[in-house]
Design a protein around this motif. Structure first.
Motif, PDB file in Angstrom:
ATOM      1  N   GLY A   1       0.808  -1.209   0.000  1.00 62.98           N
ATOM      2  CA  GLY A   1       0.000   0.000   0.000  1.00 62.98           C
ATOM      3  C   GLY A   1       0.841   1.258   0.000  1.00 62.98           C
ATOM      4  N   TRP A   2       2.027   1.170   0.572  1.00 63.12           N
ATOM      5  CA  TRP A   2       2.933   2.325   0.627  1.00 63.12           C
ATOM      6  C   TRP A   2       3.498   2.643  -0.754  1.00 63.12           C
ATOM      7  CZ3 TRP A   2       8.621   2.170   2.496  1.00 63.12           C
ATOM      8  CH2 TRP A   2       9.112   3.478   2.660  1.00 63.12           C
ATOM      9  N   VAL A   3       3.853   1.628  -1.543  1.00 59.73           N
ATOM     10  CA  VAL A   3       4.486   1.865  -2.849  1.00 59.73           C
ATOM     11  C   VAL A   3       3.540   1.644  -4.021  1.00 59.73           C
ATOM     12  CG1 VAL A   3       6.753   1.266  -1.943  1.00 59.73           C
ATOM     13  CG2 VAL A   3       5.386  -0.513  -3.031  1.00 59.73           C
ATOM     14  N   GLY A   4       2.437   0.904  -3.800  1.00 60.10           N
ATOM     15  CA  GLY A   4       1.455   0.704  -4.858  1.00 60.10           C
ATOM     16  C   GLY A   4       1.898  -0.210  -5.977  1.00 60.10           C
ATOM     17  N   LEU A   5       2.764  -1.178  -5.694  1.00 56.93           N
ATOM     18  CA  LEU A   5       3.298  -2.034  -6.749  1.00 56.93           C
ATOM     19  C   LEU A   5       2.255  -3.003  -7.299  1.00 56.93           C
ATOM     20  CD1 LEU A   5       5.694  -3.035  -8.421  1.00 56.93           C
ATOM     21  CD2 LEU A   5       6.288  -4.557  -6.527  1.00 56.93           C
ATOM     22  N   VAL A   6       1.441  -3.600  -6.423  1.00 55.16           N
ATOM     23  CA  VAL A   6       0.450  -4.609  -6.849  1.00 55.16           C
ATOM     24  C   VAL A   6      -0.928  -4.089  -6.456  1.00 55.16           C
ATOM     25  CG1 VAL A   6      -0.186  -7.038  -6.768  1.00 55.16           C
ATOM     26  CG2 VAL A   6       2.187  -6.378  -6.346  1.00 55.16           C
ATOM     27  N   PRO A   7      -1.647  -3.468  -7.378  1.00 60.25           N
ATOM     28  CA  PRO A   7      -2.881  -2.777  -6.998  1.00 60.25           C
ATOM     29  C   PRO A   7      -4.081  -3.676  -6.736  1.00 60.25           C
ATOM     30  CG  PRO A   7      -2.460  -2.503  -9.345  1.00 60.25           C
ATOM     31  CD  PRO A   7      -1.250  -3.174  -8.769  1.00 60.25           C
ATOM     32  N   THR A   8      -4.152  -4.841  -7.390  1.00 61.06           N
ATOM     33  CA  THR A   8      -5.344  -5.677  -7.278  1.00 61.06           C
ATOM     34  C   THR A   8      -4.971  -7.141  -7.091  1.00 61.06           C
ATOM     35  OG1 THR A   8      -5.469  -6.060  -9.670  1.00 61.06           O
ATOM     36  CG2 THR A   8      -6.619  -4.122  -8.820  1.00 61.06           C
TER      37      THR A   8
ATOM     38  N   ILE B   1      12.227   6.924 -25.290  1.00 66.94           N
ATOM     39  CA  ILE B   1      12.176   7.253 -23.866  1.00 66.94           C
ATOM     40  C   ILE B   1      12.722   6.080 -23.079  1.00 66.94           C
ATOM     41  CG2 ILE B   1      10.751   7.996 -21.932  1.00 66.94           C
ATOM     42  CD1 ILE B   1       8.672   8.955 -23.921  1.00 66.94           C
ATOM     43  N   MET B   2      13.775   6.324 -22.316  1.00 63.33           N
ATOM     44  CA  MET B   2      14.347   5.311 -21.434  1.00 63.33           C
ATOM     45  C   MET B   2      13.591   5.352 -20.124  1.00 63.33           C
ATOM     46  SD  MET B   2      18.378   4.831 -20.394  1.00 63.33           S
ATOM     47  CE  MET B   2      18.884   4.609 -22.099  1.00 63.33           C
ATOM     48  N   MET B   3      12.974   4.245 -19.741  1.00 60.45           N
ATOM     49  CA  MET B   3      12.123   4.181 -18.566  1.00 60.45           C
ATOM     50  C   MET B   3      12.872   3.495 -17.418  1.00 60.45           C
ATOM     51  SD  MET B   3       9.344   5.528 -19.883  1.00 60.45           S
ATOM     52  CE  MET B   3       8.150   5.189 -18.586  1.00 60.45           C
ATOM     53  N   VAL B   4      13.002   4.192 -16.289  1.00 52.77           N
ATOM     54  CA  VAL B   4      13.741   3.667 -15.134  1.00 52.77           C
ATOM     55  C   VAL B   4      12.811   3.599 -13.935  1.00 52.77           C
ATOM     56  CG1 VAL B   4      15.877   3.824 -13.800  1.00 52.77           C
ATOM     57  CG2 VAL B   4      15.735   4.933 -16.055  1.00 52.77           C
ATOM     58  N   GLY B   5      12.812   2.478 -13.247  1.00 50.15           N
ATOM     59  CA  GLY B   5      11.937   2.280 -12.104  1.00 50.15           C
ATOM     60  C   GLY B   5      12.582   2.636 -10.783  1.00 50.15           C
ATOM     61  N   ALA B   6      11.936   2.231  -9.712  1.00 51.20           N
ATOM     62  CA  ALA B   6      12.392   2.556  -8.367  1.00 51.20           C
ATOM     63  C   ALA B   6      13.522   1.629  -7.934  1.00 51.20           C
ATOM     64  CB  ALA B   6      11.219   2.468  -7.392  1.00 51.20           C
ATOM     65  N   GLU B   7      14.002   1.847  -6.732  1.00 50.51           N
ATOM     66  CA  GLU B   7      15.210   1.176  -6.226  1.00 50.51           C
ATOM     67  C   GLU B   7      15.111  -0.340  -6.272  1.00 50.51           C
ATOM     68  OE1 GLU B   7      17.645   0.971  -1.988  1.00 50.51           O
ATOM     69  OE2 GLU B   7      16.425   2.719  -2.467  1.00 50.51           O
ATOM     70  N   PHE B   8      13.996  -0.901  -5.844  1.00 48.39           N
ATOM     71  CA  PHE B   8      13.858  -2.354  -5.810  1.00 48.39           C
ATOM     72  C   PHE B   8      12.985  -2.864  -6.957  1.00 48.39           C
ATOM     73  CE2 PHE B   8      14.777  -1.150  -1.374  1.00 48.39           C
ATOM     74  CZ  PHE B   8      15.943  -1.882  -1.201  1.00 48.39           C
ATOM     75  N   SER B   9      12.861  -2.073  -8.002  1.00 51.90           N
ATOM     76  CA  SER B   9      12.017  -2.448  -9.134  1.00 51.90           C
ATOM     77  C   SER B   9      12.756  -3.349 -10.107  1.00 51.90           C
ATOM     78  CB  SER B   9      11.540  -1.200  -9.881  1.00 51.90           C
ATOM     79  OG  SER B   9      10.638  -0.447  -9.116  1.00 51.90           O
ATOM     80  N   ALA B  10      11.958  -4.014 -10.937  1.00 45.37           N
ATOM     81  CA  ALA B  10      12.472  -4.728 -12.101  1.00 45.37           C
ATOM     82  C   ALA B  10      11.873  -4.068 -13.333  1.00 45.37           C
ATOM     83  CB  ALA B  10      12.085  -6.210 -12.029  1.00 45.37           C
ATOM     84  N   ALA B  11      12.425  -4.379 -14.495  1.00 43.42           N
ATOM     85  CA  ALA B  11      12.001  -3.715 -15.727  1.00 43.42           C
ATOM     86  C   ALA B  11      10.503  -3.813 -15.991  1.00 43.42           C
ATOM     87  CB  ALA B  11      12.797  -4.285 -16.905  1.00 43.42           C
ATOM     88  N   PRO B  12       9.818  -4.942 -15.697  1.00 40.18           N
ATOM     89  CA  PRO B  12       8.384  -5.014 -16.013  1.00 40.18           C
ATOM     90  C   PRO B  12       7.497  -4.123 -15.151  1.00 40.18           C
ATOM     91  CG  PRO B  12       9.329  -7.215 -15.704  1.00 40.18           C
ATOM     92  CD  PRO B  12      10.324  -6.224 -15.191  1.00 40.18           C
ATOM     93  N   ASP B  13       8.033  -3.550 -14.066  1.00 39.03           N
ATOM     94  CA  ASP B  13       7.177  -2.816 -13.145  1.00 39.03           C
ATOM     95  C   ASP B  13       6.560  -1.571 -13.785  1.00 39.03           C
ATOM     96  OD1 ASP B  13       7.611  -4.690 -11.216  1.00 39.03           O
ATOM     97  OD2 ASP B  13       9.170  -3.562 -10.170  1.00 39.03           O
TER      98      ASP B  13
END
Length: 439
Positions: free
Chosen positions: A121-128, A203-215
């Motif tokens: 809930g803090w980072v919103g990685l998996v919404p459903t 556009i080069m897309m970069v995620g958060a610190e503990f992210s992987a490319a599919p995020d």
């Protein structure tokens, strides 16, 4: 499984609350009132161990430099509850009946699940629930390309319904020595038209610190956003490359060159050259942007100000003042192996202070209003960076909007910024492009 965010949301609503209430009931029943000896002896010890675990987790997190804002208090409460539950199971096994033993076995994983729900809930990685199912079953985010390599060109091979194509790619890091995990490229329908690739923004897309490319695809809705844009522009849109800046779980590189990997070298030299050679991406910096959220936002600014000859535009969504893993001293030690010169080469404010005026660079800072007085750490950082960038003739804009440091905010910010990113890349050099509307 289909998404139903209003009914099966993992971020808010009845489901997370119900799970936490159930876990609380199971833990209380597992511990029980029992005897006075239990309450003043082993039961009290189990509670003390839980409190110690929660406090220790909060202290370790605060000193780690993993985030500039504190984690929710409820996270550490559930970490402590999980430790208490485990202690109750071990310490109270001999004095419990079989019913209570069953509950004591169920309590620890339920408490861990609650901690995971709070963290999510803090980072919103998996919404459903549907998104969790796809993640758990490793559902693919890209369609395989027959024969490997780039897909076939020509109108007969263009994706249907105005949607682009996403493919998993392997971009070697022979020069930098960096080995990323699987990465992805999105090609808009316009890429497939004609005998050779048209000039398209990248556009080069970069995620958060503990992210992987599919995020960025799963949680950031970047492909859905790009498809929506192409449908409104006759198939024309950007090439998106979803990069992995970590290489492995827990490897915080901050997109710099250091003991954790030569990631800046990999992104600026190898990824860029590979896209130009493989997909016909235009080499001129005007066509290239970097967009990122959280650590990725920091990476976006850093790549753009250290390499304006490669990237003319950036979008920083809730990034920090610069690559960091704690205080400046901790960052120099942890991220650069004690090399202060390396820190200065990648610190945006230091780079901007010593840089001549930029010729054709522009940036967008998107930050949340969450925080004391509506000014959180990301908004304060955005304003300071934009002020410094403007002194070096970088055209920059700060947008502040409601929300928190979550993937949902990142998705909204990118969706509203994409037309500006594409238009700025497509316009002739020197043509002023108005910033996007407020968040």
């Amino acid at each position: 499984m289909s998404d139903n965010a209003s009914v099966f949301s993992l971020l808010s609503g009845w489901l997370p609350i119900t799970v936490q209430l159930a876990a609380t009931a199971v833990l209380v029943a597992a511990a029980g009132w029992r005897t006075r000896r239990w309450r003043t002896g082993r039961g009290l010890l189990a509670l003390a161990l839980g409190v110690a675990a929660g406090v220790a987790g909060a202290v370790v997190f605060a000193s780690s430099g993993w985030a500039t804002e504190p984690a929710p208090l409820l996270l550490w409460i559930w970490v402590g509850a999980a430790a208490t539950a485990a202690a109750v199971m071990v310490l109270g096994w001999s004095s419990a009946g079989w019913g209570r033993r069953v509950l004591s076995v169920a309590a620890p994983p339920l408490c861990v699940l609650c901690a995971a729900l709070v963290l999510n809930g803090w980072v919103g990685l998996v919404p459903t629930v549907a998104a969790a199912y796809r993640l758990a079953t490793d559902a693919p985010v890209a369609e395989p390309v027959p024969g490997g390599g780039p897909p076939a060109r020509g109108s007969m091979n263009a994706p249907s319904a105005g949607a682009g194509q996403v493919m998993a790619v392997t971009i070697p890091g022979a020069r930098s020595g960096f080995t990323p995990r699987e990465q992805y490229v999105y090609l808009p329908p316009a890429w497939f038209d004609g005998p050779s690739p048209p000039q398209l923004p990248v556009i080069m897309m970069v995620g958060a610190e503990f992210s992987a490319a599919p995020d960025w695809i799963r949680a950031g809705d970047a492909v859905a956003t790009a498809d929506a844009y192409t449908r409104g522009h006759h198939g024309y849109g950007p090439i998106l490359v979803f990069i992995d800046a970590a290489g492995r779980v827990g490897n915080d590189t901050e997109c710099v060159d250091g003991p954790h990997g030569r990631v800046a070298d990999y992104l600026t030299r190898e990824v860029r050259a590979w896209l130009i050679a493989r997909f016909g991406a235009p080499p001129e910096p005007r066509w290239w942007s970097v967009a990122g959220w959280s650590m990725g936002g920091t990476c976006a600014v850093d790549l753009a100000v250290t390499h304006p000859e490669l990237f003319a535009t950036f979008e920083d969504i809730s990034g920090d003042l610069g690559p960091n893993t704690g205080t400046v001293a901790q960052t120099i030690t942890r991220l650069y192996g004690g090399d202060r010169g390396a820190w200065a080469r990648f610190d945006p404010l230091t780079v901007l202070a010593g840089h001549p005026r930029f010729r054709d660079s522009a940036g967008l800072f998107d930050a949340t209003t969450a925080g004391s007085g509506g000014v959180g750490a990301d908004l304060a950082a955005a304003r300071e960076l934009c002020d410094s960038a403007a002194r070096d003739a970088i055209s920059c804009t700060v947008r502040a909007g409601p929300g928190h440091h979550t993937w949902q905010f990142a998705a909204h910010a990118f969706a509203t910024a994409l037309p500006w990113l594409v238009e700025r890349s497509s316009a002739p050099a020197g043509t002023p492009v108005p910033p996007p509307a407020p968040l």
